[in-house]
Write a protein that holds these residues in place. Structure first.
Motif, mmCIF file in Angstrom:
data_model
loop_
_atom_site.group_PDB
_atom_site.id
_atom_site.type_symbol
_atom_site.label_atom_id
_atom_site.label_comp_id
_atom_site.label_asym_id
_atom_site.label_seq_id
_atom_site.Cartn_x
_atom_site.Cartn_y
_atom_site.Cartn_z
ATOM 1 N N GLN A 55 22.594 76.494 51.400
ATOM 2 C CA GLN A 55 22.895 77.013 50.067
ATOM 3 C C GLN A 55 23.767 75.992 49.334
ATOM 4 O O GLN A 55 24.951 75.850 49.639
ATOM 5 C CB GLN A 55 23.632 78.355 50.143
ATOM 6 N N PRO A 56 23.220 75.269 48.360
ATOM 7 C CA PRO A 56 24.025 74.305 47.608
ATOM 8 C C PRO A 56 25.226 74.978 46.963
ATOM 9 O O PRO A 56 25.130 76.100 46.454
ATOM 10 C CB PRO A 56 23.046 73.783 46.552
ATOM 11 N N GLY A 57 26.382 74.294 47.013
ATOM 12 C CA GLY A 57 27.606 74.864 46.478
ATOM 13 C C GLY A 57 27.808 74.540 45.006
ATOM 14 O O GLY A 57 26.971 73.890 44.360
ATOM 15 N N PRO A 58 28.941 74.975 44.452
ATOM 16 C CA PRO A 58 29.211 74.784 43.027
ATOM 17 C C PRO A 58 29.443 73.326 42.621
ATOM 18 O O PRO A 58 29.451 73.018 41.429
ATOM 19 C CB PRO A 58 30.484 75.621 42.807
ATOM 20 N N ARG A 59 29.626 72.452 43.588
ATOM 21 C CA ARG A 59 29.853 71.044 43.282
ATOM 22 C C ARG A 59 28.563 70.225 43.286
ATOM 23 O O ARG A 59 28.585 69.030 43.007
ATOM 24 C CB ARG A 59 30.820 70.433 44.301
ATOM 25 N N THR A 60 27.455 70.846 43.619
ATOM 26 C CA THR A 60 26.200 70.111 43.809
ATOM 27 C C THR A 60 25.777 69.344 42.563
ATOM 28 O O THR A 60 25.500 68.139 42.629
ATOM 29 C CB THR A 60 25.079 71.083 44.227
#
Length: 276
Positions: A55-60
């Protein structure tokens, strides 16, 4: 955060890109093209991590944008600078030392090695992309440090290119602009860029990815950067020694002055330009 599947797939992708570049180098009989592809290896790694983490995070998005800007600018600049030029003398020396069969040996001596190094250095990108925590002030500090590094590297490359385009500057070293305060402002900028990525990763809990910027710093200072370029430059171009005496090698600082208050020598033979 440390997703084993992502990092292994990232390794495969980066090494595959390096292998494809090696195939092109065989046709061109020029391994210098690895310099242009070097920054793109990190972009390939970052894109792979973004696609493969659970699950890509908010910084991706932030990381992909920053890596893309850095990689595409540097790859474009190096391609433009080296277009139509013969193989870089650094690689010519490696070629001579490893004949016969350098074409085959270059697969692991040049391309395999650089692919592996890029994969290790890219670890902060994985840590930042996979993290799920909210962004903090440390993230913005990392972006600021990245901005300082990107600015230093970009301006230094532009200043050097403009300087070398003037025929009257032939036979002189670039000691103006950022080059007045450090002999390798582009390397200093590159170093700041990767420590900026690390701060973003650290903010996300990826403290373990420090190996990436440490390795990049080591390469820039002791292996393929400052140490390699200046190994014998004083012998090949004696006037460069004046520049070395008055200018910091890496970290920016004021030029050293003589006792009479004037700066030491001003003319010098041209450096190879702090090539990446």
């Amino acid at each position: 955060m440390f997703d084993l599947n992502s990092i292994l797939v990232g390794f495969v992708v980066v090494v595959t890109v390096a292998f494809a570049t090696w195939c092109v180098s065989l046709l061109k009989r020029d391994v210098s093209i690895v310099d242009s592809v070097w920054p793109l290896l990190f972009l390939a790694a970052a894109a792979t991590y973004a696609e493969t983490v659970p699950q890509p995070g908010p910084r991706t998005t932030l990381v992909l944008v920053l890596v893309g800007i850095w990689a595409l600018r540097l790859a474009g600049y190096l391609t433009w600078r080296n277009w139509g030029e013969p193989e870089d003398r650094r690689y010519q020396k490696i070629r001579r030392r490893n004949e016969p069969h350098f074409a085959l040996k270059s697969l692991y001596l040049i391309f395999g090695l650089q692919g592996t190094l890029a994969w290790i250095i890219s670890l902060p990108l994985l840590a930042a992309i996979a993290a799920q925590g909210d962004m903090t002030g440390l993230d913005y500090a990392g972006v600021a440090l990245w901005g300082v590094g990107f600015g230093f590297e970009s301006v230094a490359d532009w200043q050097l290119a403009r300087f070398k385009s003037v025929p009257a500057n032939r036979g002189r070293v670039m000691d103006r602009g950022l080059w007045r305060y450090t002999r390798h402002p582009n390397y200093f900028g590159d170093c700041c860029t990767w420590w900026g990525f690390y701060l973003i990763a650290f903010a996300a809990g990826g403290w373990w990815s420090f190996v990436g910027p440490v390795l990049m710093s080591f390469l820039l200072l002791r292996v393929s950067g400052v140490a390699l370029l200046e190994k014998d430059i004083g012998e090949r171009r004696p006037a460069y020694r004046d520049y070395m005496r008055r200018t910091n090698a890496f970290f920016p600082g004021p030029p050293q002055h003589r006792r009479d208050g004037s700066e030491e020598g001003h003319d010098a033979s041209p450096d190879s330009g702090g090539a990446v």
